[in-house]
Motif scaffolding. Sequence first.
Motif, PDB file in Angstrom:
ATOM      1  N   THR A 176       0.834  -1.225   0.009  1.00 37.02           N
ATOM      2  CA  THR A 176      -0.015   0.107  -0.056  1.00 37.02           C
ATOM      3  C   THR A 176       0.700   1.304  -0.143  1.00 37.02           C
ATOM      4  O   THR A 176       0.307   2.373   0.230  1.00 37.02           O
TER       5      THR A 176
ATOM      6  N   VAL B 242      -4.988  -0.629  -1.495  1.00 41.49           N
ATOM      7  CA  VAL B 242      -5.373   1.007  -1.400  1.00 41.49           C
ATOM      8  C   VAL B 242      -6.802   1.137  -2.067  1.00 41.49           C
ATOM      9  O   VAL B 242      -6.835   0.799  -3.224  1.00 41.49           O
TER      10      VAL B 242
ATOM     11  N   GLN C  92      -2.782  -2.162  -5.720  1.00 41.29           N
ATOM     12  CA  GLN C  92      -1.609  -2.677  -4.825  1.00 41.29           C
ATOM     13  C   GLN C  92      -0.427  -2.253  -5.573  1.00 41.29           C
ATOM     14  O   GLN C  92      -0.211  -2.352  -6.578  1.00 41.29           O
TER      15      GLN C  92
END
Length: 368
Positions: free
Chosen positions: A69, A238, A204
């Motif tokens: 992340t 994320v 990712q």
Amino acid sequence: MKTAILYTTLLTVVLAFLVMPSLAAAVPGEGIVFDSASGNYNITYWEEVSDDTGHDLSGLSKATFEPATKIDPVISSSIKMDENKQMVYRYKLSNGMKSKQMLVRFVFDLTGNINASRPLLKPISGTPPDKQSILADLIAGVQALDTPSGWDGAAVPNFSGLRISWSYLRTNFDITQGVKPGASQSGFGFSSQDLPGIGIAQLQGNVKVYGLQFSGEGVDPGSDIGKQALQLVKNNFVPHSAAVPTIAVPTPFDPAVLLERIQTHMHTWIGMKLLDATFSSQLDSYFQSAISAYRLNQPQVGKKQIQTMLALINKEHTDLGRDEEHESDKTHEKNDDRKSVLIDRLAARVLDFDLKYVTKRMGGDKDD
């Protein structure tokens, strides 16, 4: 294709990544601590170990989890209707200059469907599919996607929806491959009969190991610390809002039914902090008037109500018809600065598209 299937199997993800300084320990000395300097998690766990003679060697062990992340991603969407009244979805990924990892994976789970050579969404059934059907679905899913060179795309049915994924084809676990910080990648997309709504994409960065890696037996997955560690893996992405196929167009076409579906989905944006509740109520009054007008066979009245909603939306955001996928990142950032407290720009673009679709299907002006 094998790469995408493997990632889909190993990385079933939910919600947003949890950034927590520490997690509670159940055994003295156990814990998960976030290291702000590296951005990694240090895991201390109790491991039951014995040698070949049965001698107890149990004790505290350590492991490190590197989250995928450390990226600053942006998704730009393009939604168009082709000559066959099919929706064409296109996406561009951008990785911000502040990113510390290459952007290498782009996933979202759909409740809507995409156009493919065979139906990918399946009715819920207790009967497992046969191997031939699974293989045919995988092939059809890959062929249904537009995938840029160097990437692997897959559309996998999961009996409650559809998972779309694109993964960068890295070699020899090379973490220097992917979308670099400050760079972009376009060419992702598909077509669908469904109108756009808003979903949460999962992005990712590139790491050597996406799961938990231990030197020995590892943490007990049933223990408190094991469950906490598994949460890190499940939330290892994320989140980012994206326009995705969500709203089914009724067959035969019914503008009143479609407006109800658009309105119902619009209400979900309030909880997503994309739409102000008061502004939603204001739009609701025009939705109800338009729905009633179409049911009473008063299309001109219905169109007028939709045009009023479009004017309200465009008052909050201008240039909603522009193609975000192909504009420069600098222009995108400039437009992002013009925020509305009443409705998010992506939500405004999606609602603008959906409402104009209704008037076009009802024989409205070409430029509606």
